[in-house]
Design a protein around this motif. Structure first.
Motif, PDB file in Angstrom:
ATOM      1  N   ASP A 157      -3.151  -0.381   5.094  1.00 36.86           N
ATOM      2  CA  ASP A 157      -2.714   0.833   4.143  1.00 36.86           C
ATOM      3  C   ASP A 157      -3.143   0.331   2.733  1.00 36.86           C
ATOM      4  O   ASP A 157      -3.673  -0.713   2.553  1.00 36.86           O
ATOM      5  N   GLU A 158      -2.732   1.212   1.952  1.00 36.28           N
ATOM      6  CA  GLU A 158      -3.241   0.945   0.603  1.00 36.28           C
ATOM      7  C   GLU A 158      -2.603  -0.492  -0.103  1.00 36.28           C
ATOM      8  O   GLU A 158      -3.229  -1.237  -0.629  1.00 36.28           O
ATOM      9  N   SER A 159      -1.224  -0.753   0.314  1.00 34.32           N
ATOM     10  CA  SER A 159      -0.384  -2.004  -0.091  1.00 34.32           C
ATOM     11  C   SER A 159      -1.067  -3.223   0.421  1.00 34.32           C
ATOM     12  O   SER A 159      -1.448  -4.253  -0.139  1.00 34.32           O
ATOM     13  N   ILE A 182      -4.167  -4.140  -1.412  1.00 30.59           N
ATOM     14  CA  ILE A 182      -3.786  -4.808  -2.767  1.00 30.59           C
ATOM     15  C   ILE A 182      -3.306  -6.042  -2.583  1.00 30.59           C
ATOM     16  O   ILE A 182      -3.754  -6.972  -3.193  1.00 30.59           O
ATOM     17  N   HIS A 183      -2.590  -6.298  -1.602  1.00 33.61           N
ATOM     18  CA  HIS A 183      -2.284  -7.618  -1.014  1.00 33.61           C
ATOM     19  C   HIS A 183      -3.402  -8.390  -1.023  1.00 33.61           C
ATOM     20  O   HIS A 183      -3.534  -9.664  -1.346  1.00 33.61           O
ATOM     21  N   SER A 226      -8.395   4.820  -2.915  1.00 31.09           N
ATOM     22  CA  SER A 226      -7.164   4.274  -3.648  1.00 31.09           C
ATOM     23  C   SER A 226      -7.711   3.095  -4.497  1.00 31.09           C
ATOM     24  O   SER A 226      -8.618   2.590  -4.501  1.00 31.09           O
ATOM     25  N   GLY A 271      -6.252   0.329  -4.048  1.00 24.61           N
ATOM     26  CA  GLY A 271      -6.394  -0.918  -3.364  1.00 24.61           C
ATOM     27  C   GLY A 271      -8.071  -0.936  -2.869  1.00 24.61           C
ATOM     28  O   GLY A 271      -8.585  -2.065  -2.656  1.00 24.61           O
TER      29      GLY A 271
END
Ligand code: TPP
Ligand code: MG
Length: 583
Positions: free
Chosen positions: A142-144, A147-148, A191, A193
């Motif tokens: 997912d987006e997080s 980013i992670h 996004s 991310g």
């Protein structure tokens, strides 16, 4: 950003961040499990991909590029023994503080430890040789998660280029799809991310505040009457410049390893560079009479055992400016190991009034000049090719900007002992972290991939055979690569050791003459082979890519060295300077 599918998406953003953090080269080893990593790198125009079949070579190619460019380099491979084959290069990168980003593909957890194919325990595979290990796991996409993975890539680079640079290892369990089959990820595509920082900067930047000078050591250096600087391997032009400028200003002689870069004529014309310390310190009367009252050591110690033991016997204060603060202080004579910034410390020292005795510096200048001339004279009496003459010819024959990659064993020592102080600005590199004779050709290939300037690699016959698999890379490098093989049919270095006088096992099990036809092997890999008969022909051959095959004799080589040392010693002992030193 094209995310492709659930396997490719996190890897694509990792590679995007590596590029944003300054990674310019990736060495990619073919495999199925790491195919998504390979695709993610190969899709980028701003990262040069190098495909290398053998992971042991690949590790060293990455090391060679990283050492040559001073920047972190990524290397990726598939699971199993492929990953294990990177260990020697990881060890060398760790010991010599070279930033490598090792990305291994792995089976996902459910396929580990159940007898699945090509699955070994890759967790912390490289043990304490990496600055940082991370198991990337399988984070639901997912987006997080994107980013992670961006932050994760920034962390990799940050750990690799930290206070003490070195290798990092991130293990990626990868699930199907392992091919770039498209999935509908449009919900994620726009996004943050997926896009990363809109201004193109890394997701998380590493901010390091610069270290300052070591004021006390600067003051002690400037206040000494008989100060000496010992410079080991250096690849930082700011340190080199500060060293030359301030050694000159303060009148301090500098014993400079061939790996310091200080033997270039531009430096030796400005400061008192002593390249012949091996010859000088092999003369016991001189060794006993040289009595510095302060020694500043910059970087690693030079290779010379003679110099190391002399430093180990000195009773004067010694300060080690250890840029990586790795406690590399084997002599145990230093009263200070300092993390002061070497350039800033030398600049600060230069602001003090010089206290060094002029006679002290002039004695070193005279010793250096006499020893250099004596080496020349001694070499004139020897037949070509001989190993010291090869080392001396090399640097003098190469243009500014050329790189010489020295194999461990005799090549690095002969260059240290015999290369003069008048090269045009040749850079010498060597794998001196763990002193292995492995991966030398692959490392030189890495250097030749990183630039268009000529790279010359000097190797013994055994080191070349040890890395013969890398010959397949040698005639398709970006810049010209010339391999100089000093073929004394075995480990010539061992002839200098006490074990050499203990037959019968010495010859077959220590010296290990291979009986291999090195020239034929190199020709088989498509290299042009030459065998120059005199120094002029060698100089000519050095300007062309291919293999230069020079046959020498191991036992005779030992005698050549002995004759040179005794000629130089006898000449030095005639100097008035010796009497003055002893007074
Ligand atoms: C990976 C590795 N294996 C073994 C050694 C031990 N070793 C040091 S020098 C040497 C022989 C090298 O022979 P060659 O490359 O022909 O160079 P020469 O000594 O003749 O100059 C060996 C086996 C090592 N340093 N590294
Ligand atoms: Mg040899």
């Amino acid at each position: 950003m094209e995310l492709t599918n659930s396997t490719f998406a996190p890897l694509t953003v990792v590679v995007d961040e590596l590029a944003r953090c300054g990674v310019e080269h990736a060495v990619l080893c073919p495999g199925s499990r790491d195919a998504p990593l390979i695709y993610a790198f190969a899709d980028r125009a701003d990262i040069v991909s190098h495909s290398v079949l053998d992971e042991r070579s690949a590790g060293f190619v990455a090391l060679g590029i990283a050492k040559s460019t001073g920047r972190p380099v990524a290397v990726c491979c598939t699971s199993g023994t492929a990953a294990a084959n990177l260990l020697p290069a990881v060890v060398e990168a760790s010991e010599s503080s070279v930033p490598l980003i090792v990305l291994t593909a792995d089976r996902p957890p459910e396929l580990r430890d159940v007898g699945a194919g090509q699955a070994i325990d890759q967790i912390k595979l490289y043990g304490s040789f990496v600055r940082w290990f991370h198991e990337a796991g399988n984070v639901p996409l997912d987006e997080s998660a994107l980013i992670h993975h961006r932050a994760l890539a920034c962390r990799m680079v940050s750990e690799a280029v930290g206070a003490r640079p070195g290798p990092v290892h991130v293990n990626f369990p990868l699930r199907e799809p392992l091919a770039p089959v498209p999935q509908d990820l449009t919900a994620l595509a726009a996004s943050d991310g997926a896009a990363g920082r809109r201004d193109g900067s890394p997701w998380t930047r590493l901010r390091r505040t610069p270290r300052g000078p070591d004021a006390e050591s600067a003051q002690r250096l400037a206040a000494a009457r008989r100060p000496l600087i010992v410079a080991g391997e250096l690849h930082n032009s700011r340190v080199t410049e500060a060293l030359v400028t301030n050694a000159r200003r303060l009148g301090i002689p500098v014993m400079a390893d061939v790996l310091s870069g200080l033997r270039a004529r531009t430096h030796s014309s400005r400061a008192s560079i002593v390249a012949t310390y091996e010859a000088i310190l092999r003369t016991p009367r001189i060794t006993a009479a040289l009595n510095p009252d302060f020694v500043l050591r910059v970087g690693e110690l030079p290779t010379s055992k003679t110099l190391r033991s002399w430093l180990g016997e000195l009773t004067c204060p010694q300060v080690v400016l250890d840029p990586h603060f790795a406690w590399h202080e084997a002599t145990r004579r230093a009263d200070v190991v300092s993390d002061g910034d070497p350039a800033a410390t030398l600049e600060l020292a230069g602001e003090h009034e010089p206290a060094a005795q002029v006679a002290w510096r002039e004695q070193f200048a005279q010793l250096e000049e006499t020893a250099q001339a004596a080496i020349e004279a001694a070499l004139d009496l020897e037949e070509f090719p001989n190993e010291p003459a090869i080392a001396r010819t090399l640097a003098a024959a190469l243009p500014a900007g050329a790189t010489v990659w020295l194999s461990s064993s005799m090549p690095v020592r002969d260059a240290e002992w015999f290369s003069a102080c008048d090269d045009a600005g040749v850079r010498f590199l060597s794998n001196r972290g763990a002193n292995g004779i492995d991966g030398v050709l692959a490392s030189a290939v890495g250097a030749a991939q990183a630039s268009e300037d000529p790279v010359v690699m000097v190797t013994g016959d055994l080191a070349l055979l040890h890395d013969a698999g890398s010959l397949q890379l040698a005639n398709r490098t970006r810049g010209p690569l010339t391999i100089v093989c000093v073929d004394n049919d075995g480990g010539g270095i061992f002839e200098f050791l006490p074990v050499a006088s203990h037959p019968p096992h010495f010859e077959p099990l220590i010296a290990t003459p291979s009986g291999q036809d090195v020239a034929a092997i190199a020709s088989g890999y498509g290299l042009d082979v030459t065998a120059p008969a005199d120094p002029d022909a060698l100089r000519d051959a050095l300007r062309r890519p291919g293999l230069i095959h020079l046959r020498t004799n191991r036992t005779e080589n030992r005698a050549v060295h002995a004759r040179i040392w005794s000629h130089v010693s006898a000449t030095l002992l005639e100097l008035d300077a010796i009497g003055a030193l002893e007074d």
